[in-house]
Design an enzyme around this catalytic site. Sequence first.
Site, PDB file in Angstrom:
ATOM      1  N   ASP A 175     -22.894 -44.939  16.827  1.00  0.00           N
ATOM      2  CA  ASP A 175     -21.929 -45.613  15.954  1.00  0.00           C
ATOM      3  C   ASP A 175     -20.923 -46.445  16.753  1.00  0.00           C
ATOM      4  O   ASP A 175     -19.899 -46.874  16.237  1.00  0.00           O
ATOM      5  CB  ASP A 175     -21.204 -44.593  15.065  1.00  0.00           C
ATOM      6  CG  ASP A 175     -20.476 -43.532  15.893  1.00  0.00           C
ATOM      7  OD1 ASP A 175     -20.404 -43.683  17.126  1.00  0.00           O
ATOM      8  OD2 ASP A 175     -19.976 -42.555  15.302  1.00  0.00           O
ATOM      9  N   HIS A 198     -19.230 -45.439  19.497  1.00  0.00           N
ATOM     10  CA  HIS A 198     -18.092 -44.749  20.114  1.00  0.00           C
ATOM     11  C   HIS A 198     -18.269 -44.659  21.620  1.00  0.00           C
ATOM     12  O   HIS A 198     -19.378 -44.688  22.142  1.00  0.00           O
ATOM     13  CB  HIS A 198     -17.864 -43.362  19.488  1.00  0.00           C
ATOM     14  CG  HIS A 198     -18.891 -42.326  19.808  1.00  0.00           C
ATOM     15  ND1 HIS A 198     -19.618 -41.656  18.837  1.00  0.00           N
ATOM     16  CD2 HIS A 198     -19.317 -41.814  20.986  1.00  0.00           C
ATOM     17  CE1 HIS A 198     -20.414 -40.788  19.416  1.00  0.00           C
ATOM     18  NE2 HIS A 198     -20.270 -40.872  20.716  1.00  0.00           N
ATOM     19  N   GLU A 206     -14.463 -41.339  17.996  1.00  0.00           N
ATOM     20  CA  GLU A 206     -15.235 -41.657  16.804  1.00  0.00           C
ATOM     21  C   GLU A 206     -14.602 -42.819  16.040  1.00  0.00           C
ATOM     22  O   GLU A 206     -13.421 -43.137  16.265  1.00  0.00           O
ATOM     23  CB  GLU A 206     -15.297 -40.413  15.914  1.00  0.00           C
ATOM     24  CG  GLU A 206     -16.010 -39.222  16.559  1.00  0.00           C
ATOM     25  CD  GLU A 206     -17.525 -39.378  16.633  1.00  0.00           C
ATOM     26  OE1 GLU A 206     -18.017 -40.521  16.777  1.00  0.00           O
ATOM     27  OE2 GLU A 206     -18.231 -38.355  16.565  1.00  0.00           O
ATOM     28  N   ASP A 262     -15.102 -36.370  28.750  1.00  0.00           N
ATOM     29  CA  ASP A 262     -14.998 -35.522  27.561  1.00  0.00           C
ATOM     30  C   ASP A 262     -15.711 -34.185  27.761  1.00  0.00           C
ATOM     31  O   ASP A 262     -16.418 -33.978  28.758  1.00  0.00           O
ATOM     32  CB  ASP A 262     -15.553 -36.258  26.322  1.00  0.00           C
ATOM     33  CG  ASP A 262     -16.910 -36.924  26.565  1.00  0.00           C
ATOM     34  OD1 ASP A 262     -17.569 -36.609  27.572  1.00  0.00           O
ATOM     35  OD2 ASP A 262     -17.313 -37.764  25.748  1.00  0.00           O
TER      36      ASP A 262
HETATM   37  C1  GLP Z   1     -21.763 -38.537  23.366  1.00  0.00           C
HETATM   38  C2  GLP Z   1     -20.788 -38.643  24.522  1.00  0.00           C
HETATM   39  C3  GLP Z   1     -20.662 -40.060  24.999  1.00  0.00           C
HETATM   40  C4  GLP Z   1     -22.044 -40.639  25.254  1.00  0.00           C
HETATM   41  C5  GLP Z   1     -22.824 -40.648  23.962  1.00  0.00           C
HETATM   42  C6  GLP Z   1     -24.220 -41.217  24.126  1.00  0.00           C
HETATM   43  O1  GLP Z   1     -21.164 -38.864  22.166  1.00  0.00           O
HETATM   44  N1  GLP Z   1     -19.503 -38.175  24.178  1.00  0.00           N
HETATM   45  O2  GLP Z   1     -19.876 -40.089  26.171  1.00  0.00           O
HETATM   46  O3  GLP Z   1     -21.920 -41.931  25.752  1.00  0.00           O
HETATM   47  O4  GLP Z   1     -22.939 -39.309  23.512  1.00  0.00           O
HETATM   48  O5  GLP Z   1     -25.035 -40.271  24.726  1.00  0.00           O
HETATM   49  P1  GLP Z   1     -26.465 -40.577  25.310  1.00  0.00           P
HETATM   50  O6  GLP Z   1     -26.234 -41.298  26.589  1.00  0.00           O
HETATM   51  O7  GLP Z   1     -27.075 -39.233  25.515  1.00  0.00           O
HETATM   52  O8  GLP Z   1     -27.162 -41.411  24.310  1.00  0.00           O
END
Ligand code: GLP
Length: 268
Positions: A137, A139, A144, A67
Amino acid sequence: MLVVLVADTAALDREAARIVAHRVREKPAITLGLAAGSTPLGMYRELVRLHREEGLDLSGVTTFSLDEYLGVAPSHPRSFHRFMREALFDHVNIPPARIHVPDGTASGDLEAYCAEYERQIARAGGIDLQVLGIGRDGHVGFNEPTSSLASRTRIKTLTLATIEDNRRVFAEGERVPECAITMGIGTILEAREILLLGAGPAKREAVARAVEGPVTASVTASALQLHPQVTVLLDREAAAGLRHLDYYERVMRTTATLTPGRAARPSG
Ligand code: GLP
């Protein structure tokens, strides 16, 4: 799902990198799907170390990032593009031509742009191993809650909770993106193997709902239950909300006995 429990984030980083490195050695021309975020950061650090100190050769690897923030240029310090370069790409020998990250500044027909990203994945032979983090949440990517479980790469509007989570990495007063380009759940489920990483107490509920809750578009990570080759690698804090911890520990012991010294292969 194979749920693998490790003591802390240092162990998680090492084990995640070990699994990825093992797959790269098994198939040097592997196609990896890669996530940004704080959770896989230590895994990338360890992969860089394995490359530098233990000769891990990534010259045959192709990557597709999961993403990117919409409207954020690849050079922006907080873009996932830049994140991936600084965390991994600048330090290993993956040929730049085989690195794919959605372009947050893509303009014109975004639907066509996303469809082309899907075609690039298909032309590369599909993703062999997809690495994922998890949002609070539940995702994955930026899929989402209420994202279609059949969704493909597309533009998603972010929830306020995700925007708030992202705010911490943007400078004070800077506009935090409200939309992103993300692979869909359908795209992710087509990967041949999936490695989901969860670390820290903030992920406890999301992990419990993803692993042990019902399959629902309200927790898009729960769709991974439909995939036959998923490893969920968790530190103790992220795993604390799971009801079947004793079972996962027994499975780990059995797996170690059946396949000593091998990277675990999830089975169902
Ligand atoms: C974002 C990204 C996800 C990631 C999530 C958790 O939403 N799009 O790909 O897994 O954050 O991020 P973190 O690893 O910094 O907690």
